[in-house]
Enzyme design. Sequence first.
Site, PDB file in Angstrom:
ATOM      1  N   HIS A 279     -24.044  27.214 -60.988  1.00 15.43           N
ATOM      2  CA  HIS A 279     -22.292  27.516 -60.377  1.00 15.43           C
ATOM      3  C   HIS A 279     -22.115  26.277 -60.433  1.00 15.43           C
ATOM      4  O   HIS A 279     -22.718  24.546 -60.753  1.00 15.43           O
ATOM      5  CB  HIS A 279     -23.051  27.762 -58.578  1.00 15.43           C
ATOM      6  CG  HIS A 279     -21.852  28.321 -58.167  1.00 15.43           C
ATOM      7  ND1 HIS A 279     -20.752  27.160 -57.638  1.00 15.43           N
ATOM      8  CD2 HIS A 279     -21.828  30.044 -58.198  1.00 15.43           C
ATOM      9  CE1 HIS A 279     -20.319  28.297 -56.841  1.00 15.43           C
ATOM     10  NE2 HIS A 279     -20.277  29.147 -57.003  1.00 15.43           N
ATOM     11  N   ASP A 336     -25.373  36.650 -57.941  1.00  9.84           N
ATOM     12  CA  ASP A 336     -25.410  37.853 -58.688  1.00  9.84           C
ATOM     13  C   ASP A 336     -26.635  38.036 -59.405  1.00  9.84           C
ATOM     14  O   ASP A 336     -26.144  38.671 -60.625  1.00  9.84           O
ATOM     15  CB  ASP A 336     -23.849  37.442 -60.696  1.00  9.84           C
ATOM     16  CG  ASP A 336     -22.694  37.700 -59.595  1.00  9.84           C
ATOM     17  OD1 ASP A 336     -22.176  38.815 -58.814  1.00  9.84           O
ATOM     18  OD2 ASP A 336     -21.505  37.098 -59.646  1.00  9.84           O
TER      19      ASP A 336
HETATM   20  N1  ACO Z   1     -27.257  29.253 -68.830  1.00  6.88           N
HETATM   21  C1  ACO Z   1     -27.024  28.419 -69.916  1.00  6.88           C
HETATM   22  N2  ACO Z   1     -26.837  26.790 -69.967  1.00  6.88           N
HETATM   23  C2  ACO Z   1     -25.986  27.506 -68.964  1.00  6.88           C
HETATM   24  C3  ACO Z   1     -25.853  28.383 -67.838  1.00  6.88           C
HETATM   25  C4  ACO Z   1     -26.470  29.122 -68.035  1.00  6.88           C
HETATM   26  N3  ACO Z   1     -25.686  30.305 -67.055  1.00  6.88           N
HETATM   27  N4  ACO Z   1     -24.915  27.236 -66.992  1.00  6.88           N
HETATM   28  C5  ACO Z   1     -24.466  26.418 -67.585  1.00  6.88           C
HETATM   29  N5  ACO Z   1     -25.095  25.872 -68.635  1.00  6.88           N
HETATM   30  C6  ACO Z   1     -24.833  24.473 -69.075  1.00  6.88           C
HETATM   31  C7  ACO Z   1     -24.198  23.720 -69.734  1.00  6.88           C
HETATM   32  O1  ACO Z   1     -25.056  24.724 -71.874  1.00  6.88           O
HETATM   33  C8  ACO Z   1     -24.177  22.961 -69.663  1.00  6.88           C
HETATM   34  O2  ACO Z   1     -24.793  21.975 -70.394  1.00  6.88           O
HETATM   35  P1  ACO Z   1     -24.511  21.319 -71.506  1.00  6.88           P
HETATM   36  O3  ACO Z   1     -24.237  19.813 -69.713  1.00  6.88           O
HETATM   37  O4  ACO Z   1     -25.732  20.735 -72.341  1.00  6.88           O
HETATM   38  O5  ACO Z   1     -23.460  20.636 -71.893  1.00  6.88           O
HETATM   39  C9  ACO Z   1     -24.390  22.737 -68.585  1.00  6.88           C
HETATM   40  O6  ACO Z   1     -24.863  23.656 -68.479  1.00  6.88           O
HETATM   41  C10 ACO Z   1     -22.499  22.651 -67.331  1.00  6.88           C
HETATM   42  O7  ACO Z   1     -22.114  23.883 -67.789  1.00  6.88           O
HETATM   43  P2  ACO Z   1     -20.704  24.109 -67.586  1.00  6.88           P
HETATM   44  O8  ACO Z   1     -20.382  25.140 -68.254  1.00  6.88           O
HETATM   45  O9  ACO Z   1     -20.141  22.820 -67.667  1.00  6.88           O
HETATM   46  O10 ACO Z   1     -20.774  24.128 -65.523  1.00  6.88           O
HETATM   47  P3  ACO Z   1     -19.361  25.015 -64.831  1.00  6.88           P
HETATM   48  O11 ACO Z   1     -19.453  24.316 -63.068  1.00  6.88           O
HETATM   49  O12 ACO Z   1     -18.487  24.122 -65.573  1.00  6.88           O
HETATM   50  O13 ACO Z   1     -19.798  26.653 -65.601  1.00  6.88           O
HETATM   51  C11 ACO Z   1     -20.462  29.124 -64.302  1.00  6.88           C
HETATM   52  C12 ACO Z   1     -20.656  27.451 -63.879  1.00  6.88           C
HETATM   53  C13 ACO Z   1     -19.397  29.139 -65.164  1.00  6.88           C
HETATM   54  C14 ACO Z   1     -21.421  29.748 -63.065  1.00  6.88           C
HETATM   55  C15 ACO Z   1     -21.960  28.534 -65.698  1.00  6.88           C
HETATM   56  O14 ACO Z   1     -22.640  27.981 -64.698  1.00  6.88           O
HETATM   57  C16 ACO Z   1     -21.986  30.089 -66.373  1.00  6.88           C
HETATM   58  O15 ACO Z   1     -21.105  30.245 -66.988  1.00  6.88           O
HETATM   59  N6  ACO Z   1     -22.565  30.739 -65.845  1.00  6.88           N
HETATM   60  C17 ACO Z   1     -22.763  32.346 -66.018  1.00  6.88           C
HETATM   61  C18 ACO Z   1     -22.019  32.996 -65.662  1.00  6.88           C
HETATM   62  C19 ACO Z   1     -22.486  33.202 -64.074  1.00  6.88           C
HETATM   63  O16 ACO Z   1     -23.366  33.482 -63.782  1.00  6.88           O
HETATM   64  N7  ACO Z   1     -20.882  33.103 -63.915  1.00  6.88           N
HETATM   65  C20 ACO Z   1     -20.731  33.770 -62.276  1.00  6.88           C
HETATM   66  C21 ACO Z   1     -20.829  32.389 -61.244  1.00  6.88           C
HETATM   67  S1  ACO Z   1     -21.003  32.757 -59.330  1.00  6.88           S
HETATM   68  C22 ACO Z   1     -19.137  33.503 -58.863  1.00  6.88           C
HETATM   69  O17 ACO Z   1     -18.805  33.495 -59.589  1.00  6.88           O
HETATM   70  C23 ACO Z   1     -19.597  34.375 -58.698  1.00  6.88           C
END
Ligand code: ACO
Length: 401
Positions: A279, A336
């Site tokens: 998140h 979720d």
């Molecule tokens: N699985 C694996 N790796 C992940 C995940 C994940 N679900 N989420 C983040 N990471 C990693 C990224 O690859 C990144 O790694 P790095 O530092 O080595 O490059 C690091 O964690 C940071 O991730 P970002 O994408 O920069 O984080 P951001 O804050 O931009 O994204 C998000 C947040 C979109 C929720 C992300 O965690 C994600 O895609 N999660 C899966 C989708 C999801 O569950 N979305 C619902 C969110 S809650 C809502 O909107 C109701």
Amino acid sequence: CIDLSTLYKDTGHFTFDPGFGATASTKSAITYIDGDQGVLLYRGYPIEQLAEKSSFLEVAYLLLHGELPKKDEFAAFEHQITHHTMMHESLKNFFQGFHHDAHPMAMLAAAVASLSAFYHDDLNVDDPEDRKLAAIRLIAKMPTIAAACYRYSIGWPFRYPRNNLEYVSRFLHMMFEVPSEPLQLNPVAAKALDLLFILHADHEQNASTSTVRLVGSTGANPYASIAAGITALWGPAHGGANEAVLKMLEEIGTPDQVEKAVLRAKDKNDNFRLMGFGHRVYKNFDPRAKIIREMTHKVLGELGVNDPLLEVAVKLEEAALKDDYFVERKLYPNVDFYSGIIYKALNIPTEMFTVMFAIARTAGWIAHWIEQHETPGSRIGRPRQLYVGSGVRDYVPADKR
Ligand code: ACO
């Protein structure tokens, strides 16, 4: 030729913040999040207390008005909602134009946008009474439209809202009533759905709410603004994650495949992410996920549902929480991760999961839209950019390129 390095020198204070990770776009008094502590408050009330003691409609009132309603205030609010549940008969015709397998979120966004074609002439966004009416109409009609999206997708006739039922039961009746069978509403299902609606009702400046505010900042019609929020919610990185989680759990299939999934999620050459994990704001447990996890076991038990995907989900959570990759990046289950398993137990089809989210979030979206219009000196939202393209160059005729 423009020297790009000098372009932004004279623009005063200018920040480059991709994804708005460190930029507050507005002040708001609606929802507070402390991402490090895992705290979520609606108008100051902890989400845990609202989940235990309140109802979705009461929370909607709270988000809109800033205070919990007294008994007579709630009765008046519920009465107003109940009297705006119908959708215009002409709106039904819109559905006939959709392909039979259209995604319900596509139909929902289009149908809600079309409300702006029904309610526009007499609507003045600067009039508090008109704003309130728009809020009532949206919260009231959203379940009716959502159920129509589902019934259209399975070829069943639409049901009119039964106004002697409460908000969530009315929705379940419109979704599932089979004309030839007596109506059976399961109180456990209604309670579980009401709780999920409370947890999804608002979450400050997430992508969809910010979209509603950005569209709203132009003075656009509220129904058009909310339709924009619905489209933003649909993406798998946002509200579409609940649908994506269930598909992921089905793909993993059995607990012994969990380890492989975790390995894939860590592999930077693989696009696969653990859906329902991570998140932008929570760097600790999402408090909504804690509530939903507890509730999943309870609801499945009460409904007598034995879903093997729950075991996969529990194993996946355990494996990720022990893994350095997830620990270092503070990736915890979000709202979720478990919600889809409950929706599935309530017989809600996977494609409708994000629609459920949209019904609930409508309360938050419209509360933000109202707050924005009540705030003196609100400006049009207009992000800037860092231009990285070509400097000035002369047009070259086609035969000389
Ligand atoms: N699985 C694996 N790796 C992940 C995940 C994940 N679900 N989420 C983040 N990471 C990693 C990224 O690859 C990144 O790694 P790095 O530092 O080595 O490059 C690091 O964690 C940071 O991730 P970002 O994408 O920069 O984080 P951001 O804050 O931009 O994204 C998000 C947040 C979109 C929720 C992300 O965690 C994600 O895609 N999660 C899966 C989708 C999801 O569950 N979305 C619902 C969110 S809650 C809502 O909107 C109701």
